[in-house]
Scaffold this motif. Sequence first.
Motif, mmCIF file in Angstrom:
data_model
loop_
_atom_site.group_PDB
_atom_site.id
_atom_site.type_symbol
_atom_site.label_atom_id
_atom_site.label_comp_id
_atom_site.label_asym_id
_atom_site.label_seq_id
_atom_site.Cartn_x
_atom_site.Cartn_y
_atom_site.Cartn_z
ATOM 1 N N VAL A 288 35.730 34.367 40.380
ATOM 2 C CA VAL A 288 37.296 33.926 40.085
ATOM 3 C C VAL A 288 37.788 33.386 41.186
ATOM 4 C CG1 VAL A 288 39.443 34.635 39.107
ATOM 5 C CG2 VAL A 288 37.391 35.705 38.167
ATOM 6 N N VAL A 289 38.005 33.881 42.234
ATOM 7 C CA VAL A 289 38.653 33.337 43.616
ATOM 8 C C VAL A 289 38.033 32.024 43.666
ATOM 9 C CG1 VAL A 289 39.127 33.799 45.818
ATOM 10 C CG2 VAL A 289 39.430 35.504 44.467
ATOM 11 N N ASN A 290 36.616 32.017 44.044
ATOM 12 C CA ASN A 290 36.150 30.762 44.480
ATOM 13 C C ASN A 290 36.267 29.458 43.216
ATOM 14 O OD1 ASN A 290 35.301 32.123 46.555
ATOM 15 N ND2 ASN A 290 33.383 32.766 45.859
ATOM 16 N N ASN A 291 36.377 30.000 42.042
ATOM 17 C CA ASN A 291 36.526 28.640 41.053
ATOM 18 C C ASN A 291 37.628 28.565 40.339
ATOM 19 O OD1 ASN A 291 33.439 27.986 40.075
ATOM 20 N ND2 ASN A 291 33.417 30.083 40.538
ATOM 21 N N CYS A 292 38.528 29.466 40.423
ATOM 22 C CA CYS A 292 40.032 29.440 39.790
ATOM 23 C C CYS A 292 41.107 28.944 41.062
ATOM 24 C CB CYS A 292 40.501 30.464 39.050
ATOM 25 S SG CYS A 292 39.163 30.767 37.835
ATOM 26 N N THR A 293 40.943 29.377 42.162
ATOM 27 C CA THR A 293 42.010 29.097 43.182
ATOM 28 C C THR A 293 41.765 27.912 43.842
ATOM 29 O OG1 THR A 293 40.973 30.699 44.799
ATOM 30 C CG2 THR A 293 42.833 31.717 42.968
ATOM 31 N N ASN A 294 40.740 27.144 43.623
ATOM 32 C CA ASN A 294 40.365 25.849 44.304
ATOM 33 C C ASN A 294 41.421 24.796 43.623
ATOM 34 O OD1 ASN A 294 38.202 26.379 46.002
ATOM 35 N ND2 ASN A 294 36.816 26.362 44.406
ATOM 36 N N CYS A 295 41.961 24.884 42.529
ATOM 37 C CA CYS A 295 42.781 24.010 41.662
ATOM 38 C C CYS A 295 44.175 24.550 41.585
ATOM 39 C CB CYS A 295 42.287 23.782 40.516
ATOM 40 S SG CYS A 295 40.530 22.975 40.760
ATOM 41 N N HIS A 296 44.467 25.752 41.412
ATOM 42 C CA HIS A 296 45.639 26.417 41.037
ATOM 43 C C HIS A 296 45.913 27.658 41.899
ATOM 44 C CE1 HIS A 296 44.236 28.777 37.984
ATOM 45 N NE2 HIS A 296 43.567 27.878 37.315
ATOM 46 N N SER A 297 47.197 28.174 41.832
ATOM 47 C CA SER A 297 47.424 29.569 42.497
ATOM 48 C C SER A 297 46.927 30.671 41.482
ATOM 49 C CB SER A 297 48.876 29.549 42.732
ATOM 50 O OG SER A 297 49.342 30.959 42.793
ATOM 51 N N ALA A 298 46.612 31.708 42.288
ATOM 52 C CA ALA A 298 46.165 32.943 41.474
ATOM 53 C C ALA A 298 47.314 33.188 40.700
ATOM 54 C CB ALA A 298 45.869 33.885 42.432
ATOM 55 N N ASP A 299 48.567 32.931 40.880
ATOM 56 C CA ASP A 299 49.785 33.383 40.197
ATOM 57 C C ASP A 299 49.711 32.736 38.889
ATOM 58 O OD1 ASP A 299 50.747 34.990 42.104
ATOM 59 O OD2 ASP A 299 52.063 33.159 42.963
ATOM 60 N N LEU A 300 49.133 31.618 38.603
ATOM 61 C CA LEU A 300 48.923 31.065 37.411
ATOM 62 C C LEU A 300 48.253 31.996 36.385
ATOM 63 C CD1 LEU A 300 49.949 28.914 35.752
ATOM 64 C CD2 LEU A 300 47.948 27.561 36.385
ATOM 65 N N VAL A 301 46.821 32.608 37.117
ATOM 66 C CA VAL A 301 46.031 33.480 36.384
ATOM 67 C C VAL A 301 46.673 34.747 35.974
ATOM 68 C CG1 VAL A 301 43.872 34.610 36.488
ATOM 69 C CG2 VAL A 301 43.903 32.561 37.512
ATOM 70 N N ILE A 302 47.315 35.298 36.924
ATOM 71 C CA ILE A 302 48.100 36.835 36.708
ATOM 72 C C ILE A 302 49.086 36.667 35.675
ATOM 73 C CG2 ILE A 302 49.589 38.160 38.076
ATOM 74 C CD1 ILE A 302 48.107 37.500 40.619
ATOM 75 N N GLN A 303 49.976 35.737 35.685
ATOM 76 C CA GLN A 303 51.018 35.497 34.540
ATOM 77 C C GLN A 303 50.471 35.335 33.200
ATOM 78 O OE1 GLN A 303 53.568 32.219 36.003
ATOM 79 N NE2 GLN A 303 52.308 30.824 35.272
ATOM 80 N N ASN A 304 49.468 34.853 33.106
ATOM 81 C CA ASN A 304 48.794 34.450 31.554
ATOM 82 C C ASN A 304 48.047 35.888 31.233
ATOM 83 O OD1 ASN A 304 49.267 31.491 30.711
ATOM 84 N ND2 ASN A 304 48.679 31.449 32.906
ATOM 85 N N ARG A 305 48.324 36.208 29.980
ATOM 86 C CA ARG A 305 47.514 37.292 29.283
ATOM 87 C C ARG A 305 46.985 36.674 28.297
ATOM 88 N NH1 ARG A 305 47.416 42.318 32.095
ATOM 89 N NH2 ARG A 305 49.073 41.854 33.873
ATOM 90 N N MET A 306 45.528 36.608 28.010
ATOM 91 C CA MET A 306 44.878 36.300 27.075
ATOM 92 C C MET A 306 43.730 36.799 26.369
ATOM 93 S SD MET A 306 44.905 32.106 27.782
ATOM 94 C CE MET A 306 45.659 31.591 29.443
ATOM 95 N N ASP A 307 43.210 36.738 24.937
ATOM 96 C CA ASP A 307 42.096 37.202 24.669
ATOM 97 C C ASP A 307 40.944 36.554 24.857
ATOM 98 O OD1 ASP A 307 41.865 35.322 22.751
ATOM 99 O OD2 ASP A 307 42.685 36.896 21.104
ATOM 100 N N ARG A 308 39.813 36.795 24.828
ATOM 101 C CA ARG A 308 38.302 36.066 25.120
ATOM 102 C C ARG A 308 38.367 34.817 24.502
ATOM 103 N NH1 ARG A 308 33.632 36.825 26.905
ATOM 104 N NH2 ARG A 308 33.859 39.178 27.436
#
Length: 139
Positions: A64-84
Amino acid sequence: MVFLVGILFVAYMVSPSSFSFNTDGPDTELVTLPLEDEEDDWDKIEDGIHIRTGLKDAEGLMVVVNNCTNCHSADLVIQNRMDREMWIETIRWMQETQNLWDLGKNEDIIINYLVTNYPSINKGRRENLSGIEWYTLNE
């Protein structure tokens, strides 16, 4: 007057910094990368949290760190809560509109990490307000 403006224009074109009133110099910040013996601190985990990103330590974290935080902050992941389904839909949206690459095998790892650690929360309706002194509006 036109002659004076012309001379000032030529002087500015030759040396724009001469017209700067900031005498402190440029604001710069020194950024240092960890040395080889400090690399353990770069991805340090404390109390189950990846210090650099704030993401929960669990299986799939570094994918997740290597694929998601290349484009945006991890805070964007943390603040979103979703199902599959919503995480998949969000990934598809990023691929279609934000130039996210094909995640390949990593997609299942990322989705499993997100669903496990940042699932949707069913909050329902807020609690009734209490302890408030109401007043009458005068027309």
